[in-house]
Design a protein around this motif. Structure first.
Motif, PDB file in Angstrom:
ATOM      1  N   SER A 131       0.389  -1.070  -0.603  1.00  0.00           N
ATOM      2  CA  SER A 131      -0.063  -0.260  -0.191  1.00  0.00           C
ATOM      3  C   SER A 131       0.995   1.481  -0.263  1.00  0.00           C
ATOM      4  O   SER A 131       0.690   1.995  -0.754  1.00  0.00           O
ATOM      5  N   THR A 132       1.747   1.100   0.869  1.00  0.00           N
ATOM      6  CA  THR A 132       2.939   2.583   0.774  1.00  0.00           C
ATOM      7  C   THR A 132       3.555   2.250  -0.565  1.00  0.00           C
ATOM      8  O   THR A 132       3.530   3.317  -1.200  1.00  0.00           O
ATOM      9  N   THR A 133       3.649   1.553  -0.924  1.00  0.00           N
ATOM     10  CA  THR A 133       4.539   1.767  -2.597  1.00  0.00           C
ATOM     11  C   THR A 133       3.050   2.508  -4.163  1.00  0.00           C
ATOM     12  O   THR A 133       3.765   2.999  -4.560  1.00  0.00           O
ATOM     13  N   TYR A 134       2.034   1.344  -3.534  1.00  0.00           N
ATOM     14  CA  TYR A 134       1.302   2.215  -3.934  1.00  0.00           C
ATOM     15  C   TYR A 134       1.258   3.332  -3.991  1.00  0.00           C
ATOM     16  O   TYR A 134       1.223   4.983  -4.579  1.00  0.00           O
ATOM     17  N   LEU A 135       0.799   4.100  -2.702  1.00  0.00           N
ATOM     18  CA  LEU A 135       0.496   5.809  -2.780  1.00  0.00           C
ATOM     19  C   LEU A 135       2.159   6.134  -2.966  1.00  0.00           C
ATOM     20  O   LEU A 135       2.000   7.536  -3.018  1.00  0.00           O
ATOM     21  N   MET A 136       2.922   5.646  -3.189  1.00  0.00           N
ATOM     22  CA  MET A 136       4.297   6.324  -3.767  1.00  0.00           C
ATOM     23  C   MET A 136       4.224   6.456  -5.876  1.00  0.00           C
ATOM     24  O   MET A 136       4.685   8.044  -5.861  1.00  0.00           O
ATOM     25  N   VAL A 137       3.411   6.066  -6.164  1.00  0.00           N
ATOM     26  CA  VAL A 137       2.930   6.387  -7.224  1.00  0.00           C
ATOM     27  C   VAL A 137       1.317   6.925  -7.976  1.00  0.00           C
ATOM     28  O   VAL A 137       1.451   7.153  -9.126  1.00  0.00           O
ATOM     29  N   PRO A 146      -7.498 -10.072  -3.068  1.00  0.00           N
ATOM     30  CA  PRO A 146      -7.323  -8.533  -3.171  1.00  0.00           C
ATOM     31  C   PRO A 146      -6.247  -7.952  -3.682  1.00  0.00           C
ATOM     32  O   PRO A 146      -4.924  -8.080  -2.958  1.00  0.00           O
ATOM     33  N   GLN A 147      -6.165  -6.689  -4.843  1.00  0.00           N
ATOM     34  CA  GLN A 147      -4.920  -6.512  -4.838  1.00  0.00           C
ATOM     35  C   GLN A 147      -5.349  -4.687  -5.818  1.00  0.00           C
ATOM     36  O   GLN A 147      -6.525  -4.855  -6.331  1.00  0.00           O
ATOM     37  N   GLY A 148      -4.060  -4.087  -6.237  1.00  0.00           N
ATOM     38  CA  GLY A 148      -4.529  -2.629  -6.934  1.00  0.00           C
ATOM     39  C   GLY A 148      -4.942  -3.308  -8.129  1.00  0.00           C
ATOM     40  O   GLY A 148      -4.674  -3.737  -8.716  1.00  0.00           O
ATOM     41  N   THR A 149      -5.637  -2.052  -8.661  1.00  0.00           N
ATOM     42  CA  THR A 149      -5.683  -2.592 -10.213  1.00  0.00           C
ATOM     43  C   THR A 149      -5.061  -0.838 -10.593  1.00  0.00           C
ATOM     44  O   THR A 149      -5.090   0.110 -10.645  1.00  0.00           O
ATOM     45  N   ILE A 150      -5.069  -1.443 -11.916  1.00  0.00           N
ATOM     46  CA  ILE A 150      -3.985  -0.522 -12.489  1.00  0.00           C
ATOM     47  C   ILE A 150      -5.306   0.295 -13.376  1.00  0.00           C
ATOM     48  O   ILE A 150      -5.297   0.137 -14.534  1.00  0.00           O
ATOM     49  N   ASP A 151      -5.644   1.902 -13.165  1.00  0.00           N
ATOM     50  CA  ASP A 151      -6.404   1.941 -13.238  1.00  0.00           C
ATOM     51  C   ASP A 151      -6.378   3.333 -14.340  1.00  0.00           C
ATOM     52  O   ASP A 151      -7.750   4.410 -14.584  1.00  0.00           O
ATOM     53  N   GLY A 152      -5.298   4.320 -14.431  1.00  0.00           N
ATOM     54  CA  GLY A 152      -5.127   5.176 -15.305  1.00  0.00           C
ATOM     55  C   GLY A 152      -5.323   6.371 -14.475  1.00  0.00           C
ATOM     56  O   GLY A 152      -4.836   7.121 -15.241  1.00  0.00           O
ATOM     57  N   ALA A 153      -5.588   5.995 -13.048  1.00  0.00           N
ATOM     58  CA  ALA A 153      -5.607   8.011 -12.641  1.00  0.00           C
ATOM     59  C   ALA A 153      -5.763   7.523 -10.968  1.00  0.00           C
ATOM     60  O   ALA A 153      -4.526   8.521 -10.243  1.00  0.00           O
ATOM     61  N   THR A 154      -5.694   6.563  -9.662  1.00  0.00           N
ATOM     62  CA  THR A 154      -5.596   5.948  -9.335  1.00  0.00           C
ATOM     63  C   THR A 154      -3.550   5.230  -8.873  1.00  0.00           C
ATOM     64  O   THR A 154      -2.947   6.028  -8.418  1.00  0.00           O
ATOM     65  N   LEU A 155      -3.788   4.704  -9.753  1.00  0.00           N
ATOM     66  CA  LEU A 155      -2.780   3.993 -10.181  1.00  0.00           C
ATOM     67  C   LEU A 155      -2.782   4.159 -11.541  1.00  0.00           C
ATOM     68  O   LEU A 155      -3.116   3.419 -12.544  1.00  0.00           O
ATOM     69  N   PRO A 156      -1.438   4.956 -12.243  1.00  0.00           N
ATOM     70  CA  PRO A 156      -1.383   5.140 -13.324  1.00  0.00           C
ATOM     71  C   PRO A 156      -1.449   4.324 -14.505  1.00  0.00           C
ATOM     72  O   PRO A 156      -1.196   3.688 -15.470  1.00  0.00           O
ATOM     73  N   ARG A 157       0.056   3.353 -14.326  1.00  0.00           N
ATOM     74  CA  ARG A 157       0.412   2.401 -14.512  1.00  0.00           C
ATOM     75  C   ARG A 157       1.590   1.306 -14.073  1.00  0.00           C
ATOM     76  O   ARG A 157       1.254   1.891 -12.875  1.00  0.00           O
ATOM     77  N   GLN A 158       1.839   0.188 -13.963  1.00  0.00           N
ATOM     78  CA  GLN A 158       1.989  -0.810 -13.649  1.00  0.00           C
ATOM     79  C   GLN A 158       3.555  -0.374 -12.808  1.00  0.00           C
ATOM     80  O   GLN A 158       3.909   0.559 -13.285  1.00  0.00           O
ATOM     81  N   SER A 163       9.972   5.322 -14.732  1.00  0.00           N
ATOM     82  CA  SER A 163      10.298   6.852 -15.792  1.00  0.00           C
ATOM     83  C   SER A 163      10.701   7.863 -14.615  1.00  0.00           C
ATOM     84  O   SER A 163      10.882   9.085 -14.841  1.00  0.00           O
ATOM     85  N   GLY A 164      10.864   7.602 -13.005  1.00  0.00           N
ATOM     86  CA  GLY A 164      10.890   8.392 -12.257  1.00  0.00           C
ATOM     87  C   GLY A 164       9.482   9.130 -12.372  1.00  0.00           C
ATOM     88  O   GLY A 164       9.225  10.279 -11.685  1.00  0.00           O
ATOM     89  N   GLU A 165       8.619   8.459 -12.696  1.00  0.00           N
ATOM     90  CA  GLU A 165       7.151   9.868 -12.081  1.00  0.00           C
ATOM     91  C   GLU A 165       6.844   9.239 -10.367  1.00  0.00           C
ATOM     92  O   GLU A 165       5.918  10.091  -9.950  1.00  0.00           O
ATOM     93  N   GLN A 166       7.190   8.526  -9.828  1.00  0.00           N
ATOM     94  CA  GLN A 166       7.115   7.937  -8.318  1.00  0.00           C
ATOM     95  C   GLN A 166       7.524   9.525  -6.872  1.00  0.00           C
ATOM     96  O   GLN A 166       7.935  10.464  -7.807  1.00  0.00           O
ATOM     97  N   ALA A 167       6.697   9.324  -6.436  1.00  0.00           N
ATOM     98  CA  ALA A 167       6.727  10.537  -5.228  1.00  0.00           C
ATOM     99  C   ALA A 167       8.589  10.186  -4.739  1.00  0.00           C
ATOM    100  O   ALA A 167       8.752   9.377  -4.647  1.00  0.00           O
ATOM    101  N   ARG A 168       8.981  11.606  -5.006  1.00  0.00           N
ATOM    102  CA  ARG A 168       9.814  12.347  -4.411  1.00  0.00           C
ATOM    103  C   ARG A 168      10.254  12.735  -3.053  1.00  0.00           C
ATOM    104  O   ARG A 168      10.373  13.881  -2.380  1.00  0.00           O
ATOM    105  N   VAL A 169      10.856  11.176  -2.908  1.00  0.00           N
ATOM    106  CA  VAL A 169      10.204  11.511  -0.686  1.00  0.00           C
ATOM    107  C   VAL A 169      11.514  10.330  -0.757  1.00  0.00           C
ATOM    108  O   VAL A 169      12.143   8.891  -1.303  1.00  0.00           O
ATOM    109  N   PRO A 170      12.764  10.439   0.432  1.00  0.00           N
ATOM    110  CA  PRO A 170      13.595   9.267   1.427  1.00  0.00           C
ATOM    111  C   PRO A 170      12.950   7.649   1.423  1.00  0.00           C
ATOM    112  O   PRO A 170      11.115   8.788   2.327  1.00  0.00           O
ATOM    113  N   VAL A 171      13.666   6.999   1.282  1.00  0.00           N
ATOM    114  CA  VAL A 171      12.696   5.969   2.194  1.00  0.00           C
ATOM    115  C   VAL A 171      13.329   5.304   2.793  1.00  0.00           C
ATOM    116  O   VAL A 171      14.958   5.108   3.328  1.00  0.00           O
TER     117      VAL A 171
END
Length: 548
Positions: free
Chosen positions: A226-232, A304-316, A323-331
């Protein structure tokens, strides 16, 4: 704490809640912490030097037409609300009594979108950690004893734990639900709950002494996913500043309305599941009892799992990180050295002879087979295959995220948990999946753990726990994990730095040479062949090859 208005105190007295002090008020009422939020005024409980608030609604109950809908704001409540007890967990299936993970909440309900706050008394502008529990997106709850946030609060953190919808109720997509949505999408309701909780934290955490501009999201297993989902996820952007990710994965996920990588679309999965339930349509499914829905869908194999819907989860997920489009936060990101021991994993039966093993691995891995056999030799028996699965799912994913954040110039701190203790060793349960949790929370006593969990009983347990808490807490404060008198934790970097937690923290470089490169190359081959990646590793991948 933000104090209540005089009017609220009058209301509290009228309701006989004892929330405002007068000369005749009992001592325990005088010490009761109070907070004012967008949903109304709260009275928590004082526990030593901590102020604790439990069962705070952050969204409206997802019942009726709100079942399988984005979370709506919780109704504001007049008067003083008691926040001394946990809310119910979200609806979930039963777990076998013999399971390590059998730790059910005391009650469950669809009306479960609540959170809890532990805070040092009278703190201001403190770092915040938001905890997302694991459980395969099927089970778990924020109020389980293992997740008590007191140790973090004692270290100056405002600690928040949340519930979110689970199973079919939290993660099913369906064309009818997509039609109901203004965005034309469905699924990901549990993820939308988590985003709603983060918005609540942004708007309210200052009332508990937390800094809304210094929020760390933290999760394990399904909570790490879920945290990884939030990152993207674009809707989650700017709602958190750091992430702690304990045993995640970057596997393939179904896309909303198109089959991909050998998987049906998420909507097709939902259509088939509603049919299996005999509901006919979404209206029929909404009329069913939520526990029956959950139990029957679990038995019918709903994953139960995430769905790549183009909005909440835009892509795999892997594509977003590439592509470097994830949240720019330390981990901080990592995994346990033996995630699958002895629980097992699909395809984990070592062939009796080395030649047979080499031939089968060769058929799966091709020119990568020699490297696989070097890292996971026949001589290690089933443990080689178990560790291959652990590394290929959790290790590769963790290092992949660390490498991606490092490429953005951010702090990326990779760890491996390999601490063991006598009761775990006796059951071949060293560093199993989720075994780091009691240590990262400081809750090592038997009453804090599931009934069949091996209770830590070694001489180094408390020291390991203190070290992890100190590293985690300092990271939440300023993005750099530190612990007094213990090794410096270097960012991942080109040398693949990591911290190993054994009987004490030990800093190292390149944890398992060649491991992440092997699984990266194999995953790339799977993607290029149009196959799913990130879950079927070693001999477990044989099944997928057989289907070609």
């Amino acid at each position: 704490m933000r104090r209540l208005s005089i009017g609220a105190c009058v209301m509290a007295a009228t309701l006989m809640l004892g929330g405002c002090a007068t000369p005749d008020t009992a001592p325990e009422a005088i010490s009761a912490p109070l907070a004012s939020t967008t949903g109304g005024d709260l009275r928590g409980v004082r526990e030593g030097d901590l102020s604790v608030f439990r069962g705070i609604p952050y969204a409206a109950p997802p019942v009726g037409d709100l079942r399988w809908a984005a979370p709506q704001p919780a109704a504001s409540r007049e008067g003083l609300r008691d926040a001394s007890t946990f809310g119910p967990g979200c609806i979930q299936p039963p777990v076998p009594a013999t399971s390590l993970y059998n730790d059910p909440p005391s009650s469950t309900s669809e009306d479960c979108l609540t959170l809890n706050v532990w805070a040092p008394h009278d703190v201001e502008d403190a770092p915040v950690i938001v905890w997302i529990h694991g459980g395969s997106l099927r089970i778990g709850a924020s109020g389980l004893p293992m997740y008590d946030g007191s140790e973090y609060a004692r270290r100056g953190v405002v600690f928040v734990s949340i519930n979110y919808r689970l199973g079919l109720l939290g993660w099913m997509a369906h064309p009818e639900l997509s039609q109901e949505s203004a965005d034309g999408i469905s699924g990901n309701y549990g993820l939308l709950d988590q985003i709603a909780a983060l918005r609540w934290v942004r708007d309210n955490i200052a009332a508990f002494g937390g800094n809304p501009d210094n929020v760390t999201v933290m999760g394990e297993s399904a909570g790490a996913l879920s945290t990884t989902y939030l990152m993207v996820s674009p809707p989650a952007r700017d709602l958190f500043d750091k992430a702690i990710i304990q045993s995640t994965n970057l596997r393939t996920f179904p896309e909303l309305d198109e089959p991909v990588y050998g998987m049906p679309s998420a909507e097709r999965i939902g259509i088939d599941m509603v049919a299996k339930l005999g509901a006919g349509d979404i209206a029929g499914a909404r009329a069913m009892d939520p526990q029956e829905l959950t139990n029957r869908s679990t038995m019918a194999g709903f994953n139960p799992q995430g769905t790549i819907d183009g909005a909440t989860l835009p892509r795999q997920l892997i594509d977003t990180f590439d592509s470097g489009e994830q949240a720019r936060v330390p981990v901080i990101v990592g995994y346990n050295a033996h995630e699958y021991r002895p629980v097992g994993a699909p395809g984990i039966i070592m062939p009796p002879d080395a030649d047979g093993y080499a031939a089968r691995i060769g058929a799966i891995y091709g020119d990568l087979a020699p490297e696989f056999l070097r890292i996971y030799p026949h001589a290690e028996g089933n443990n080689a295959l178990l560790d291959a699965t652990s590394d290929g799912i959790f290790g590769w994913s963790g290092e992949r995220i660390a490498k991606s954040q490092q490429a953005l110039g951010l702090g990326a701190y990779f760890y491996v948990f390999d601490h063991c203790y006598p009761s775990a060793r006796a059951r071949d349960l060293c560093a199993f999946h989720a075994s780091e949790l009691p240590f990262t929370f400081g809750n090592l006593d038997g009453e804090d753990l599931p009934d069949v969990w091996p209770v830590p009983d070694g001489p180094h347990d408390r020291a390991v726990s203190k070290a992890m808490l100190d590293y985690w807490t300092s990271f939440a404060a300023d993005g750099v994990p530190r612990a007094g008198g213990l090794p410096d934790w270097r960012s991942y970097g080109a040398q693949q730095n990591y911290m190993m937690f054994e009987d004490a923290p030990v800093a190292g470089r390149d944890f398992k040479p060649g491991m992440v490169e092997l699984h990266e190359a194999f995953g790339r081959q799977q993607r290029e062949a149009g196959e799913a990646w990130g879950m079927l590793v070693g001999l477990a991948a044989e099944t997928a090859k057989d289907k070609e």
